[in-house]
Design an enzyme around this catalytic site. Structure first.
Site, PDB file in Angstrom:
ATOM      1  N   THR A   1       2.340  -7.489   6.167  1.00 29.48           N
ATOM      2  CA  THR A   1       1.369  -8.391   5.539  1.00 29.48           C
ATOM      3  C   THR A   1       1.946  -8.947   4.242  1.00 29.48           C
ATOM      4  OG1 THR A   1       0.310  -6.428   4.604  1.00 29.48           O
ATOM      5  CG2 THR A   1      -0.768  -7.463   6.502  1.00 29.48           C
TER       6      THR A   1
ATOM      7  N   LYS B   1       7.744  -3.162  -0.596  1.00 26.27           N
ATOM      8  CA  LYS B   1       7.059  -2.538   0.532  1.00 26.27           C
ATOM      9  C   LYS B   1       7.392  -1.056   0.458  1.00 26.27           C
ATOM     10  CE  LYS B   1       9.438  -5.367   3.266  1.00 26.27           C
ATOM     11  NZ  LYS B   1       8.272  -5.845   3.961  1.00 26.27           N
ATOM     12  N   ARG B   2       6.812  -0.193   1.294  1.00 26.04           N
ATOM     13  CA  ARG B   2       7.216   1.205   1.279  1.00 26.04           C
ATOM     14  C   ARG B   2       8.709   1.336   1.601  1.00 26.04           C
ATOM     15  NH1 ARG B   2       3.216   5.367   0.410  1.00 26.04           N
ATOM     16  NH2 ARG B   2       4.875   6.763   1.095  1.00 26.04           N
TER      17      ARG B   2
ATOM     18  N   LYS C   1      12.539  -0.321   7.556  1.00 23.32           N
ATOM     19  CA  LYS C   1      12.387  -1.559   6.787  1.00 23.32           C
ATOM     20  C   LYS C   1      13.720  -2.035   6.208  1.00 23.32           C
ATOM     21  CE  LYS C   1       7.498  -0.689   5.543  1.00 23.32           C
ATOM     22  NZ  LYS C   1       6.789  -1.928   5.872  1.00 23.32           N
TER      23      LYS C   1
ATOM     24  N   HIS D   1      -1.322   0.606  15.002  1.00 19.02           N
ATOM     25  CA  HIS D   1      -0.528   0.049  13.903  1.00 19.02           C
ATOM     26  C   HIS D   1       0.958   0.341  13.974  1.00 19.02           C
ATOM     27  CE1 HIS D   1      -3.565  -1.661  11.202  1.00 19.02           C
ATOM     28  NE2 HIS D   1      -4.372  -0.796  11.786  1.00 19.02           N
TER      29      HIS D   1
ATOM     30  N   LYS E   1       1.742 -12.683   2.175  1.00 12.06           N
ATOM     31  CA  LYS E   1       1.452 -12.895   0.749  1.00 12.06           C
ATOM     32  C   LYS E   1       2.541 -13.757   0.107  1.00 12.06           C
ATOM     33  CE  LYS E   1      -0.241  -8.120   0.672  1.00 12.06           C
ATOM     34  NZ  LYS E   1       0.214  -6.739   0.308  1.00 12.06           N
TER      35      LYS E   1
END
Ligand SMILES: *Cc1c(COP(=O)(O)O)cnc(C)c1O
Length: 806
Positions: free
Chosen positions: A650, A542-543, A548, A355, A654
């Site tokens: 992911t 998101k986290r 990110k 992952h 969505k």
């Protein structure tokens, strides 16, 4: 199994549950008691359905899928269950007759937050798809008493509160003490040689009991039901040995120790801590699950010779990779297999999904700690390592290369290496990520065993993320293209026929508008902020992580704010920037990023010069249930990680299926979103992965960008001066120093993409056409498709029955 009942029958059943479980009639029942009565009814239906489903699986001797994962980020279960069983409307009506709103009961349910982020949510989406696809399957994880912490911001600084979810959540759990298994830790290993016979005995170990708590997940249509078996740790009732030897205190201590194992979820996302309790959790999960799998298999077949034909065990990330030595231990020590036969059966049964490629997430256990906690498992890992290295040397592989691939090296147990050595198949989670794996972390392995490697791009449970969380959009889709897409998301493609249909485009706009109003109402209550639903809802949830790059988003907001201040009459489409994210409690920089966004909001939202055109919202305690509210309300989906760092993502999927336009880099599954919708329907920006590598090789000098780009210069200087008296020089220094995530390198390109978004949004028809194209092409990102690929290419198993529904 027939789940359908009349509203009248359902009403009777609910009343019976109220009476039996709480001793109350309707007039005295609380909402919580009503929720639990309905949940219990739904759970019992699933239990019944599961046993019929598994009876058929057993009769057909169908192959079983076992999915091992330290995290399942389930969110709520009630709505999903009623929807998938096709009984939501009947329940709604029954409750209406009792003057109760179904939605009120939904809101009584706490999220089961047994995961951190994408990894855990993927596992949850896969359970839904496994059930819907009618694959006999069981997920295994831990029954954490405390899930992911509740987040509260105090003046912008994240504080963590315990998430004791069981009072409202245990109604979904079926505890089965009779099926407890023993897990052994510590002690020492004795070897016995008796002429030809060699025996290994693990002695003086500490025994912990693993109690299964089962939770069920109904597939669409209710024919397939997945089971999630969560292990709860418990001390042995009383260790009489210790009591009798007068070791009363040690017996008590061991009992207390035992209960801590499943007390709390580790709140780290994409990060490995190397703590002893975490290793204990991992082995506890693995040992209990493998013993359970073997027991079930032997009960049906009385031999392990056919294990790989009848069982597929999947290791989601390296966290459950001790399944490899544990399965070997059982075969060697308890079933009398020799090494070669045991190894063949083990490796043909196990598969592994990687992952992440980030170094700080690659798990390495200190050998001494490992040996102390798990002496027999360590011995087996040593032998796996010895044989693997020998085999590679025999093949003529260079010694350094063998060292890099070895499960034991530099005083560490390297979990990713062990995973590749012990699995028949290794996959990444997006096309790009799987290629990067072959070129970087697993390059040595790839050159020696290329056939082991494959890709399965992630997917989402589209029934939860579209039908349940965006019912108005789902209704429009059903009206236009029929309801086949509920089982077969590729049918969404039919929507493309409507991309020039102005009424449909307007209808999409109205639905989005109502979803934005629904979110705005929540934010008005929680944040005491009034949002403008006509503004662009630009969402990043998101986290919180440097990779990110929420700080890229924030820096652009700051630069835009400063620009608007100096150009008060500029043309600017009103913009609402919405964030939601938890940071790992020990990740200082991520917490500082949260505070930066929060303080930015404080300045902008209270500045009358801009506050009618810009708002910045930080939504606290981001979790599945909030995602279900926020994602359908988004116009723009922020997916802005540095290319090469996000394995898949992911939430990008969505957002897409809910008709948001992705503003993103060519990273993870964004690449495949781009392949699906094309340049016209996505806002691409930033460096590609090879460009990132080239820049890194040439030397990244963000200070030059700072000096050459006035917008960057102004924003960084502002940041350096502190916001509302809070010092952010650490963020400023990181951005202009040696920032590994190269925020400034992508800044200018990001600003251009943002400007283009504004320009496109100003033309509603063009914008809605982009949204429609995103929805129409989201079908390939369904978890149903991902599970089909796992089943065909990795697990080699088939659905129980061909579907008859629809
Ligand atoms: C889907 C989801 C994630 C994953 O988000 P990414 O943007 O893919 O990292 C994280 N948390 C929650 C609650 C989710 O639903």
């Amino acid at each position: 199994m027939e789940y359908r009942h009349s509203a009248q029958q359902i009403k009777k059943k609910i009343l019976a549950k109220l009476e039996h479980n709480f001793g109350v009639g309707l007039e005295n029942a609380t909402n919580d008691q009503l929720y639990k009565s309905v949940a219990l009814l739904a759970r019992e239906m699933m239990e019944q359905g599961r046993s019929e489903f598994m009876a058929e699986a057993e009769k057909k001797q169908a192959k079983q899928v076992y999915y091992l994962c330290m995290e399942f980020l389930l969110g709520r279960s009630l709505k999903n269950t009623l929807f998938n069983l096709g009984i939501e409307e009947a329940f709604r009506e029954a409750l209406q007759q009792m003057d109760v709103k179904l939605e009120t009961l939904y809101d009584c349910e706490p999220d089961a937050g047994l995961g951190n982020g994408g990894l855990g949510r993927l596992a949850a989406c896969f359970m839904d798809a496994l059930a819907t696809g009618q694959y006999p399957s069981t997920g295994y994880s831990l029954c954490y008493e405390y899930g992911i912490f509740r987040q509260k911001l105090v003046d912008g600084w994240q504080t963590e509160l315990p998430d004791f979810w069981l009072p409202g959540g245990r109604i979904w759990l079926h505890e089965i003490p009779e099926k407890a298994v023993e897990v052994h830790f510590r002690g020492h290993v004795e070897e016995h040689w008796d002429s030809s016979y060699h025996e290994t005995i693990h002695k003086d170990y500490t025994t912990i009991l693993a109690i299964p708590c089962d939770l069920f997940i109904a597939g669409m249509g209710g024919k397939g039901i997945s089971r999630l078996r969560l292990w709860k740790s418990k001390g042995q009732a009383f260790d009489m040995g210790l009591f009798n030897s007068g070791n009363y205190m040690r017996a008590m201590e061991e009992n207390a120790m035992a209960e801590t194992i499943t007390k709390v979820l580790y709140p780290d996302d994409n990060h490995s801590e190397g703590k002893s309790l975490r290793l204990t959790q991992q082995y506890f999960l693995v040992s209990a699950s493998i013993q359970d799998i073997i027991r079930t298999h032997l009960f049906q077949y009385s031999t392990l010779d056919n294990l790989p034909e009848k069982v597929a065990i999947h290791m989601n990330d390296t966290h459950p990779v001790l399944a490899i030595p544990e399965l070997m231990r059982i075969m060697l020590d308890e079933c009398g297999y020799d090494w070669d036969r045991a190894w063949d059966l083990t490796t043909r049964t196990l598969a592994y999904t990687n992952h992440t490629v980030m170094k700080e997430a690659l798990e390495c256990w200190d050998q001494d700690l490992f040996r102390m906690q798990l002496p027999r498992i360590y011995q087996i890992v040593e032998e796996i390592n010895r044989r693997f290295c020998q085999q590679m040397h025999d093949l003529g592989v260079d010694g350094y290369k063998v060292g890099r691939m070895a499960p034991l090296n530099d005083g560490y147990v390297k979990m990713a290496n062990l995973a590749v050595v012990g699995s028949h198949c290794v996959n990444g989670v997006s096309t790009l990520h799987s290629e990067i794996l072959k070129e970087t972390v697993f390059h040595d392995f790839y050159t020696e065993m290329p056939d082991k490697f494959t890709n399965v791009t992630n997917g989402i449970a589209h029934r939860r993320w579209l039908n349940q969380s965006n019912p108005e959009l789902a209704a429009l889709l059903t009206e236009k293209i029929g309801k086949e897409y509920i089982y077969d998301a590729s049918q969404l493609k039919k929507l493309e026929a409507y991309k020039e249909d102005k009424t449909v485009l307007q209808e999409l706009a109205k639905i989005k508008r109502r979803n934005k109003e629904r979110l705005a109402a929540y934010i008005a209550r929680e944040n005491h902020l009034t949002l403008d639903p006509n503004s662009i809802f630009d969402v990043q949830v998101k986290r919180m992580h440097e990779y990110k790059r929420q700080h890229l988003n924030a820096l652009n907001i700051l630069a835009t704010y400063l620009w608007l201040k100096s150009h008060p009459n500029a043309d600017f489409t009103p913009h609402t920037y919405i964030f939601g994210a938890k940071a790992a409690p020990g990740y200082y920089f991520a917490k500082q990023m949260i505070r930066f966004i929060y303080e930015l909001g404080e300045v902008i939202n209270h500045d009358p010069a801009v506050s009618s055109r810009m708002k910045v919202v930080y939504v606290e305690d981001y979790r599945v249930t909030l995602a279900e509210l926020m994602i359908p309300a988004a116009d723009i989906s922020e997916q802005i990680s540095l290319a090469g760092t996000e394995a898949s993502g992911t939430s990008n999927m969505k957002f897409m299926i809910n008709g948001a336009v992705t503003l993103g880099t060519l990273d993870g599954a964004n690449v495949e979103i781009h392949d699906s919708v094309g340049d016209d329907n996505m806002l691409l920006f930033g460096m590609t992965t090879p460009e990132v590598e080239a820049l890194r090789a040439a030397g990244y000098h963000p200070d030059q960008i700072y000096y050459n780009n006035p917008a960057v210069h102004g924003a960084i200087d502002f940041l350096r001066g502190g916001i509302n008296g809070v010092d952010f020089s650490d963020i400023a220094n990181s951005l202009t120093g040696n920032d590994p995530y190269m925020v400034l390198a992508d800044f200018e390109s990001y600003q251009r993409a943002q400007a283009k978004a504004m320009q496109l949004y100003a033309n509603p028809e063009t914008w809605q056409r982009m949204c429609l194209c995103n929805i129409a092409n989201a079908g390939r990102f369904a978890a149903d498709r991902a599970i089909r690929e796992y089943a065909e290419r990795i697990w080699h198993c088939a659905p129980l029955t061909e579907k008859t529904e629809n």
